[in-house]
Design an enzyme around this catalytic site. Structure first.
Site, mmCIF file in Angstrom:
data_model
loop_
_atom_site.group_PDB
_atom_site.id
_atom_site.type_symbol
_atom_site.label_atom_id
_atom_site.label_comp_id
_atom_site.label_asym_id
_atom_site.label_seq_id
_atom_site.Cartn_x
_atom_site.Cartn_y
_atom_site.Cartn_z
ATOM 1 N N ARG A 261 0.837 -1.203 0.000
ATOM 2 C CA ARG A 261 0.000 0.000 0.000
ATOM 3 C C ARG A 261 0.868 1.248 0.000
ATOM 4 O O ARG A 261 1.739 1.395 0.843
ATOM 5 C CB ARG A 261 -0.911 -0.009 1.239
ATOM 6 N N ARG A 276 2.002 1.482 10.322
ATOM 7 C CA ARG A 276 1.499 1.743 8.968
ATOM 8 C C ARG A 276 2.673 1.646 8.023
ATOM 9 O O ARG A 276 3.500 2.545 7.950
ATOM 10 C CB ARG A 276 0.871 3.147 8.912
ATOM 11 N N GLU A 348 -6.055 -1.577 14.657
ATOM 12 C CA GLU A 348 -6.896 -2.354 13.761
ATOM 13 C C GLU A 348 -6.097 -3.514 13.168
ATOM 14 O O GLU A 348 -5.079 -3.314 12.514
ATOM 15 C CB GLU A 348 -7.413 -1.457 12.630
ATOM 16 N N SER A 351 -10.440 -6.370 9.301
ATOM 17 C CA SER A 351 -11.607 -5.682 8.789
ATOM 18 C C SER A 351 -12.393 -6.769 8.071
ATOM 19 O O SER A 351 -11.874 -7.403 7.156
ATOM 20 C CB SER A 351 -11.126 -4.644 7.780
ATOM 21 N N ARG A 389 0.638 -5.470 13.196
ATOM 22 C CA ARG A 389 0.001 -4.920 14.401
ATOM 23 C C ARG A 389 -0.273 -6.010 15.420
ATOM 24 O O ARG A 389 -0.260 -5.752 16.626
ATOM 25 C CB ARG A 389 -1.277 -4.181 14.010
#
Length: 425
Positions: A261, A276, A348, A351, A389
């Site tokens: 990403r 991130r 997070e 998802s 994470r």
RNA sequence: GGAGACGUGUCCGAGUGGCUUAAGGAGCACGCUUGGAAAGCGUGUAUGCGGCAACGUAUCUAGGGUUCAAAUCCCUACGUCUCCGCCA
């Protein structure tokens, strides 16, 4: 992609969805083009019918020795007109298609309306926040002490936002991946699959990453290929363009892949350490199911992702995403946030979304139901889980006063029986 | 990267310009036949769009072109296979 018929008949609903999702899509332009297209298609069909009919008579007339030059001349004109209408039709269809690709999925009626992540709604939590009887260390310090990461050298190789797992860090990451894969395969009956992580444009459109998120994707220009941001892309598109038999459903895939990403526009946010990064590893659950069952299965998948965190003994909470935080293609999404006890925040790690028939329409994923009727199936996916994470929460939660890290029971078989990392500096 | 062959429906496979709205076969579904089954016989069997329907139209890998008319001829791209080169 939404059904054009649905948009035609529920324009207002679509407008509201666009607004609540903070998207820009011109519903009126779509309706207008649709109208134009259908009119033109009607003209085209009629003209073609005439052309086909007369063209079929020509050889018979010739055989009878009749003079067909007049007909040929007339048909020449028809032919020119057919081509002209046909090219207009193609142009309108392409424009319409482009516009349709910018319309987001409609949120499920249950989804809380809200502008951003602050409007997400708490569903439940599991476990307790770890309390330390000593001064706890944040993950970067623990990594340094135990030699688990090398951020500087990774930056040297690729730039900021890339990480290197070193020594036991690399092993722990691999242990997490293998544990998650095995867990889902053995306990939840997933079929493991490993697919290309470099995919073409059509594939990216199929799951909805393109055209909207073009700036967030790594693109190999020479071959017009994209690095996947999640295994969802290749796995969901795997049966693209096919019609599956009723017996083929449901499909349950678990797939490990690196994810890429660019994170354009998120500079400065969570840039520290592993939070991130441009490249990370993830184990992804993907389901292709009958439409009637998709919401039931969404709940099931949330439970499956939770089971991983529970097995690792990590406190987490479950949230329902509000409309403004919902992704472009999703109708309903739950987030799992794991507690990082030293950093004192929720991260997070998963998802889980129901896309209903939104991705199926784009990728043309269909099946024949028990009555032989061809229908779009429903697609769902969810992380199970993202490793960086999880890694943070794990080492923070399992640290000891001396900075050593205990290994949760379930991971020990993946680390040759090792039960803790000691400062190896 | 170079050369050649090929790409037809769920599958196999015929089809090199017009009675092909794609032959034939296999598979599948239903029916007849049977005590039951097999065999046999008959019927049906792609998808999109428009239409209540009849039907019309599009799709023979994709996109262009030639023609009154294209699965068929021409061009391009993609894919598959074979040989050569290079290479984990």
């Amino acid at each position: 992609m939404l059904d054009l018929k649905f948009i035609r008949e529920n324009a207002e609903k679509v407008r509201i969805a666009v607004k609540n999702k903070n998207e820009k899509a011109d519903v009126d332009a779509i309706l207008e083009l649709d109208e134009k297209k259908r009119k033109l298609q009607f003209e085209f069909d009629n003209l073609r019918a005439e052309q086909n009919k007369i063209s079929q008579q020509i050889p018979t007339l010739k055989k009878k020795g009749e003079d067909v030059s007049g007909i040929l001349a007339k048909m020449k004109n028809v032919s020119v007109e057919v081509k002209s209408i046909s090219s207009k039709l193609t142009e309108i269809s392409e424009n319409l298609e482009q516009l349709l690709l910018t319309v987001p999925n409609i949120p499920h009626a249950d989804v809380p309306i809200g502008n951003d992540e602050s409007d997400n709604v708490f569903v439940r939590e599991w476990g307790k926040k770890t309390e330390f009887a000593f001064d706890s260390k944040e993950h970067l310090e623990l990594c340094e002490q135990n030699n688990l990461l090398d951020l500087k050298r990774a930056t040297k190789l690729s730039g900021s936002g890339f990480v290197a797992f070193t020594h036991k860090g690399a092993m722990l990451e691999r242990a997490l991946i293998n544990f998650m894969l095995d867990f889902h395969v053995r306990k939840h009956n997933y079929e493991e699959i490993s697919l290309p992580i470099l995919v073409n444009r059509k594939t990216m459109i199929g799951t909805g990453q393109l055209p909207k998120l073009a700036d967030d994707m790594y693109h190999v220009e020479q071959d017009d290929l994209f690095l996947v941001p999640t295994a969802e892309v290749s796995v969901t598109n795997f049966y693209g363009g096919e019609i599956l038999a009723n017996d083929d459903l449901p499909k349950k895939f678990i797939s490990y892949s690196p994810c890429f990403r660019r994170e354009a526009g998120s500079y400065g946010q969570d840039t520290k350490g592993l939070q991130r990064i441009h490249q990370f590893n993830k184990v992804e659950m993907v389901r292709l199911v009958e439409p009637e069952k998709s919401y039931e299965i969404l709940d099931e998948m949330v439970g499956e992702a939770e089971a991983i965190l529970q097995a690792l003994g990590l406190h987490y909470r479950v949230l329902t995403l509000a409309t403004g935080d919902l992704s472009f293609a999703s109708a309903k999404t739950y987030d799992l946030e794991v507690w990082a006890p030293a950093s004192q925040k929720y991260l997070e790690v998963s998802s889980i979304s129901n896309f209903m028939d939104f991705q199926s329409r784009r990728a043309s994923l269909r099946y024949r139901d028990e009555n032989g009727k061809v229908r779009f199936l429903h697609t769902l996916n969810g992380s199970g889980l993202a490793t960086p994470r999880t890694f943070i929460a794990l080492i923070e939660a399992y640290q000891n006063a001396d900075g050593s890290i205990e290994i949760p029971e379930v991971l020990r078989p993946y680390l040759g029986g090792l039960d803790y990392f000691q400062n190896i500096l």
